[in-house]
Design a protein around this motif. Structure first.
Motif, mmCIF file in Angstrom:
data_model
loop_
_atom_site.group_PDB
_atom_site.id
_atom_site.type_symbol
_atom_site.label_atom_id
_atom_site.label_comp_id
_atom_site.label_asym_id
_atom_site.label_seq_id
_atom_site.Cartn_x
_atom_site.Cartn_y
_atom_site.Cartn_z
ATOM 1 N N GLY A 138 47.523 44.187 40.905
ATOM 2 C CA GLY A 138 47.105 42.838 40.535
ATOM 3 C C GLY A 138 48.190 41.811 40.773
ATOM 4 O O GLY A 138 48.016 40.903 41.571
ATOM 5 N N LEU A 157 31.685 44.967 41.670
ATOM 6 C CA LEU A 157 31.725 44.125 40.475
ATOM 7 C C LEU A 157 30.900 44.816 39.400
ATOM 8 O O LEU A 157 29.842 45.382 39.693
ATOM 9 C CB LEU A 157 31.149 42.735 40.775
ATOM 10 N N GLU A 211 39.685 38.432 33.348
ATOM 11 C CA GLU A 211 40.289 39.723 33.042
ATOM 12 C C GLU A 211 41.486 40.002 33.950
ATOM 13 O O GLU A 211 42.540 40.449 33.498
ATOM 14 C CB GLU A 211 39.204 40.768 33.289
ATOM 15 N N ALA A 212 41.280 39.702 35.244
ATOM 16 C CA ALA A 212 42.364 39.930 36.199
ATOM 17 C C ALA A 212 43.560 39.036 35.878
ATOM 18 O O ALA A 212 44.707 39.414 36.094
ATOM 19 C CB ALA A 212 41.875 39.662 37.621
ATOM 20 N N LEU A 214 43.880 44.095 45.631
ATOM 21 C CA LEU A 214 42.984 44.911 46.445
ATOM 22 C C LEU A 214 41.645 44.212 46.626
ATOM 23 O O LEU A 214 40.996 43.816 45.659
ATOM 24 C CB LEU A 214 42.754 46.280 45.766
ATOM 25 N N PRO A 246 38.175 45.321 47.811
ATOM 26 C CA PRO A 246 37.500 46.580 48.144
ATOM 27 C C PRO A 246 36.418 46.391 49.187
ATOM 28 O O PRO A 246 36.096 45.277 49.593
ATOM 29 C CB PRO A 246 36.922 47.022 46.808
ATOM 30 N N LEU A 294 35.564 38.782 44.768
ATOM 31 C CA LEU A 294 36.543 39.881 44.831
ATOM 32 C C LEU A 294 37.852 39.423 45.466
ATOM 33 O O LEU A 294 38.934 39.840 45.062
ATOM 34 C CB LEU A 294 35.946 41.072 45.591
ATOM 35 N N ILE A 310 39.607 37.456 42.798
ATOM 36 C CA ILE A 310 40.245 38.354 41.834
ATOM 37 C C ILE A 310 41.538 38.926 42.417
ATOM 38 O O ILE A 310 42.584 38.956 41.764
ATOM 39 C CB ILE A 310 39.276 39.503 41.447
ATOM 40 N N THR A 359 34.132 36.391 33.301
ATOM 41 C CA THR A 359 34.842 37.400 32.518
ATOM 42 C C THR A 359 35.664 38.306 33.428
ATOM 43 O O THR A 359 36.811 38.655 33.122
ATOM 44 C CB THR A 359 33.825 38.256 31.743
ATOM 45 N N GLN A 360 35.065 38.672 34.547
ATOM 46 C CA GLN A 360 35.739 39.624 35.424
ATOM 47 C C GLN A 360 36.943 39.004 36.129
ATOM 48 O O GLN A 360 37.904 39.699 36.449
ATOM 49 C CB GLN A 360 34.741 40.208 36.432
ATOM 50 N N VAL A 361 36.861 37.694 36.373
ATOM 51 C CA VAL A 361 38.017 37.035 36.998
ATOM 52 C C VAL A 361 39.103 36.795 35.943
ATOM 53 O O VAL A 361 40.291 37.037 36.184
ATOM 54 C CB VAL A 361 37.601 35.707 37.667
#
Lengths: 314, 309, 571
Positions: free
Chosen positions: C96, C110, C122-123, C101, C103, C177, C180, C118-120
């Motif tokens: 990170g 995702l 989080e990173a 990465l 993918p 992605l 992120i 939330t997922q961004v």
């Protein structure tokens, strides 16, 4: 989401109608005269017979009788049992007892089954995993009533740790052992399901991506692996709550618990079909309602459901 | 190596890029063969299969294991402990427990196997039709499956058995258990058929000119059958347990029959004074059930490579 | 000093245990360096070890994968020492913030249950403590996430944060992605086949954007790709891997123009994106297409003759429209919208389009598996609709038109042996005696260059390319007039793809078949097609001879498609 829930409720209607009709048919369309069963060996006077037949609509066609019954279910006026007490009252007294039993069993299966499943799923092929796996298979193999007797004998009679039967003592201490017995097989299934789902999700691409973000193993396990394994778990656990109430038939008999299973068991032997049908109807309703709750929960857990899209794995 | 350098690996003599070379040195193996190859190396498979073989021999030739008559009871020899003459002691009526355990295997296993066969076939046919034909028929069949599924299994069996007082014995129990046991295999078969139906080789078969029925029988059913085998094995175990449970509730086989369920039911009364009477038939039952559960588990791993890791 | 220095890295996978234990050496003793800001591409086919190498660098090897040798030094941190990976803690720190990465497959990478935002976020919070020594508050993380998505080129990022992955297209997900991966401004970005699951035009836009971003930030990039053209276009340096080893490495243009290793040479010659002409066949040409006797149709009285059906045509499609009704929507979806084209006898006509263009629907209509909503399809002078009117004529039609599908793993029944799969059409149409059928199976296997011994084997033992050859053998078993190839080579590796294309080309020359070739890949079209039909949103954009279309595209969309072929501008 509202649309989705409405659809599920709509789909549940034929199930409720179908199951109650099926059970009603099984109980009342089979050979044998319920009134003769009521009086046993005695010969009732003709006038009384006629009065009872009118009361129970026994002279109407089968399907009409069924709709009278259905009306009763929804107005909570289920008529009287052969012994004269209102069926609603009988069920009202028995239901809370079974609810305590099933609720406690439910807590056991979540606490033990899910926890062991998570640990085993993360550490597959470890000693813990293998041990619990074997135990779960053994648990599945032993019939509930055998398990009941064995625990009764070992914990109750030999070691005297827990009371052996419940009777009228409906408290947590007395319910502990029956609840554990009732939960036994479900614990094993929930363990296996959780373990399998965890292991499956661990392989998912998005879990690797989460790790590549720099999250720690613990964060990934909780936020991604467990979170995603939750959905199939909810489905199983939800339908199992109703199954527990059905399974209470055996457990309540073993431990002499005056719950809904016991009520049904005694009335089957008395031949009081109205009580039997009413109890089954209540259980089916519990199953259908818990299914709908599960569907709502599922929709909350899986955003893909909320727009009515089909769910694919992942 | 520095960035601008052009590195070339040493080319070995006889280096040749073989594109998609066919390897025919390994023995040919179908996917069933693959599953078998996996089973061959699992001790658990031998353990459960061996155990089941033994149980089968006991069921078919109980006379090989005991010379006693399970129905011969001598009240003067009641409640005897384990001895040379009575390996596992005697019952309250003075029957030999060991002989009753050996002869009791028959009805339990027979009921399990028959119920498994009937409910699996019934479920497979209903599920396959629902999944393959689809549309209105699927909707109707699926709702019917839901209805039968919604009634708790044991409750349904209890109700039916109570009503069927004029039919006797094993037939009654097999009928009752099958009537409510087919739903799981129907659901599973329907799902498997829906999945197989979408595969390209099904479309290719249509393009070849195979009729709908030919496609169903030749390609869809064989490819949807694997998960059903696992379910059948574990459900067989479930039916054996169900029979015992019904006997326990006093609704199973008649008390004059020699069966594990009947003996377990009879042993309830003397649980505190004579727990062994409960232990032996239940133990035999649990071992049989365990063997089927183990077998189902190991077959599942063999048929589904994803479950192996 | 190099940003990342990989020395003699080896990775093994193990399967089974005890006696049946097998070890696969996935990466063998490889060394390379990446300088800060440099763009390097590892090129190879599946099984070359390219992705394994990338995953080994961040210790995210799947399954039983394990680093067994060598060392990795990243930014003055020793990640692998003498074949031993460092503690997981060290990798958590590097992932990170040090190495990002991107993918491969945006659809599965995702988490479907969390919001994009939330997922961004989080990173961002996962790395903020390591970078700034303090934890970000909610607002800061949110703002940083919006910024990351905006940087990745996602329009309207702020409101998109609240959406879920299933509401995004593949291209949008890939932007997320990328966002992120670059959110923490890593020094190295690993891009593992970042766009191979996307449509070509989307692929180009995303890669262009990624190029700008990393140049701006000074991020070094390690591309992992099977596509030589893409690699050469996007990286300064190439590393060519084959069976776990580096066979050639150096400046991209230099390698492309002057390959030294025989494997690299072969790879370059096979790459469709670098090809410029149609495949030539070495086989003797089938004698005279117009003379090929078509099966006699006249005995079927209900087959009407199509007026003005051209002599050189095999299939004519007139104004075909196909609508699908969608549940909950009033307007039906027009998958195919009023299209007209011709497939000429003995030629290959390609149908090209991106996902959603309706090309596969057209294939199914021509195969007679779907009926058009409006319009007509004529085959060999008769209406296709007439053929379906009786079982006998439909069977007759099935004999003449056969498909080959995309997914080599789904196109053969896994429970049927290769021999029986190929024999199925012969049995069904009752052709020859049992002995003659067996002989025909042997002959067909030889035609697709597979050993006869394969007939007793099962599909699960074959590679994708081999399965595809079996599918071709089955399709040509009945000597069809038309073979519909629906993305038949899209799932295959470059060299295998070339092999299958050559085989198809030779078979066509030898047997005089007509092909309808459905593909999303314009580069392949040039290799095999005589004519091409370009489709978009169910309509035909442009059609004509392949050469004309490539050299002189009339429509903007065709130009875009051509422009998006990676590596086109290198040579």
């Amino acid at each position: 989401m509202g649309r989705y829930i409405a659809l599920r409720i709509l789909q549940a209607i034929p199930v409720v109608l179908g199951t109650t009709l099926l059970i009603y048919f099984l109980v009342f369309a089979m050979p044998g005269d319920p009134i003769a069963a009521m009086f046993g060996d005695k010969q009732p006077p003709a006038g009384v017979v006629q009065q009872i037949r009118d009361n129970y609509h026994l002279n109407d066609p089968f399907i009409v009788q069924y709709f009278y019954f259905l009306k009763g279910v929804f107005t909570l006026d289920l008529g009287n049992a052969f012994n004269g007490r209102p069926i609603a009252e009988l069920i009202g007294a028995a239901l809370p007892v079974t609810a305590v039993l099933a609720g406690l069993a439910f807590v056991f299966e979540i606490l033990i089954g899910v926890t062991c499943g998570i640990v085993a799923g993360i550490k597959r092929r470890s000693i813990f995993d293998n041990t619990v796996l074997i135990i779960s298979l053994v648990l599945i193999s032993i019939p509930t009533f055998v398990m009941g007797y064995v625990l009764q004998f070992v914990l109750g009679v030999q070691l005297k740790i827990l009371p052996t039967t419940v009777g009228s003592n409906v408290d947590l201490l007395h319910m502990l052992m029956p609840a554990l017995v009732l939960a036994g097989v479900s614990i094993a299934y929930i363990f296996r399901l959780t373990r399998g789902e965890m292991a499956q999700t661990l392989l998912a691409d998005h879990v690797r991506t989460a790790r590549a973000k720099g999250l720690t193993a613990k964060q990934v396990t909780l936020r991604h692996v467990f979170r995603n394994s939750l959905m199939p778990l909810v489905t199983y656990v939800g339908t199992d709550l109703a199954a527990l109430m059905g399974g209470a038939l055996v457990t309540e008999t073993v431990f002499n618990i005056h719950g809904i299973g016991y009520l049904m068991y005694t009335n089957i032997h008395k031949g009081d079909g109205t009580v039997v049908v009413s109890v089954v109807a209540i259980l089916v309703l519990a199953y259908v309602v818990s299914n709908i709750i599960v569907d709502c929960l599922y929709a909350l857990l899986d955003p893909r459901i909320r727009v009515g899209k089909k769910v694919s794995s992942g | 190596m520095a960035s601008s350098e052009h590195f070339v690996a040493k080319v070995d003599d006889g280096f040749e890029v073989k594109v998609d070379a066919v390897d025919t040195t390994t023995p040919a193996r179908s996917s069933w063969g693959d599953a078998w190859e996996y089973l061959r190396h699992r001790p658990l498979f031998y353990f459960s299969a061996g155990l089941l073989l033994l149980i089968l021999v006991v069921v078919l030739f109980p006379g090989l294991f005991t010379g006693m008559d399970p129905k011969y009871c001598d009240i003067s020899k009641a409640k005897l402990p384990t001895s040379g003459e009575h390996l596992l002691g005697t019952t309250l009526q003075g029957c030999d427990v060991y002989a009753r355990v050996i002869y009791g295997a028959g009805p339990s296993v027979l009921i399990g196997v028959l119920t498994m066969l009937i409910s699996t076939i019934l479920g497979a046919v209903i599920g396959a039709i629902a999944g393959y034909v689809g549309g209105v028929l699927d909707a109707i069949l699926s709702r019917v499956t839901d209805i039968f599924f919604a009634i708790p299994f044991i409750l349904a069996a209890v109700v039916v058995l109570q009503m069927m007082t004029n039919v006797e014995g094993i037939v009654k129990i097999v009928f009752t258990l099958s009537a409510f046991g087919w739903t799981s295999s129907a659901r599973m078969m329907r799902g498997a058929v829906l999945e197989t139906k979408e595969q390209d080789f099904i479309t290719a078969s249509r393009a070849l000119g195979l009729s709908k029925f030919q496609i169903l029988v030749k390609h869809i059913v064989p490819n949807s059958f694997a998960p059903l085998i696992v379910l059948a094995t574990t459900s067989l175990a479930g039916y054996i347990v169900a029979e015992a449970t019904l006997s326990f509730l006093g609704l199973g086989l008649g008390s004059d029959t020699v069966s594990w369920g009947v003996d377990i039911s009879n042993a309830q009364e003397s649980l505190v004074t004579n727990p062994a009477l409960l232990l032996f038939p239940s133990g035999a039952l649990a071992i049989t059930v365990l063997a089927f559960i183990f077998l189902g588990d190991v077959i599942r791993e063999a048929l589904d490579p994803k479950a192996r890791q | 000093m190099a940003l990342i220095d990989v020395q003699n890295l080896s990775v093994d996978f193990t399967a089974g245990s005890g006696k049946s234990k097998r070890v696969l050496h996935a990466v063998k003793n490889i060394s390379f360096k990446i300088e800060p800001g440099e763009r390097v591409a590892i090129v190879g086919e599946s099984g070359s070890g390219k992705s394994t190498t990338a995953h080994a660098l961040i210790n995210l090897l799947p399954g039983s994968g394990k680093v067994v040798g060598g060392s990795v030094n990243f930014d003055a941190k020793q990640l692998v020492t003498d074949g031993h990976a460092a503690q997981e803690k060290e990798f958590v720190e590097v992932r990170g913030s040090g190495i990002g990465l991107v993918p491969q497959d945006p659809m599965s990478n995702l988490n479907p249950v969390w919001k994009i935002g939330t997922q961004v976020e989080e990173a961002i919070w996962a790395n903020s403590a390591a970078q700034n020594g303090k934890k970000l508050d909610k607002k800061e993380a949110h703002d940083a996430a919006v910024q990351a998505l905006e940087n990745a080129g996602l329009s309207d990022a702020k409101s998109r944060m609240k959406q879920y992955p299933h509401e995004f297209s593949g291209g949008m997900r890939q932007r997320v992605l990328i966002g992120i991966a670059l959110a923490n401004n890593p020094k190295l970005l690993i891009a593992d086949e970042p766009t191979s699951a996307l449509d070509v035009t989307v692929q180009k836009v995303i890669l262009d954007h990624l190029d700008c971003l990393v140049k701006e930030l000074g991020t070094a990039v390690l591309f992992i790709t099977h596509d030589l053209g893409l690699a050469a276009e996007r990286a300064e340096k190439l590393i060519v891997m084959y069976k776990g080893e580096i066979v050639e490495a150096g400046p991209a243009v230099e390698i492309l123009k002057n390959p030294q290793h025989p494997y690299t040479k072969k790879l370059i010659s096979a790459a469709p994106s670098l090809a410029s002409t149609r495949l030539e066949s070495t086989k003797a040409a089938f004698s005279g297409y117009s003379d090929r006797p078509l099966p006699e149709d006249l005995s079927f009285s209900h087959l009407r003759n199509v007026p003005n059906f051209a002599a050189e045509s095999l299939v004519e499609v007139y104004g075909v429209t196909k609508e699908f009704s969608i549940r909950g929507q009033k307007e039906p979806l027009k998958a195919v919208d009023n299209i007209t084209f011709t497939v000429r006898k003995g030629q290959t006509t390609a149908l090209v389009g991106e996902s959603g263009s309706g090309k596969s629907t057209v294939a199914n209509i021509v195969l007679g598996l779907l009926a058009p909503t409006h319009g007509e399809v004529a085959f060999n002078g008769h209406y296709l609709a007439d053929y379906s009117k009786s079982r006998a004529t439909l069977k007759h039609f099935r004999k003449m038109v056969q498909p080959v599908f995309q997914n080599p793993y789904g196109s053969l029944d896994p429970l049927v042996s290769i021999g029986n799969s190929i024999k199925e059409p012969l049995n069904l149409h009752k052709i020859g005696t049992k002995k003659e059928r067996d002989a025909r199976v042997a002959e067909l296997l030889e035609l697709v260059q597979l050993p006869n011994a394969l007939k007793t084997r099962y599909p699960n033992e074959l590679s994708g390319g081999q399965r595809q050859r079996v599918a071709i053998a089955r399709a040509i078993a009945l000597n069809p007039e038309l073979v519909v190839l629906d993305e038949a080579v899209s799932a295959l590796d470059v060299l295998v793809q070339e092999q299958i294309l050559t085989l198809l080309n030779d078979l066509q020359k030898e047997l005089g078949m007509t092909y309808m070739f459905i593909t999303h890949d314009l580069a392949v079209v040039r290799l095999i097609a005589d004519e091409a039909v370009v489709m978009q949103h169910g309509k035909i954009v442009e059609r004509g001879a392949t050469e004309t279309l490539f050299n002189n595209p009339k429509k903007e969309y065709t130009k875009n498609l051509l422009d998006a072929i990676p590596g086109k501008h290198i040579l």
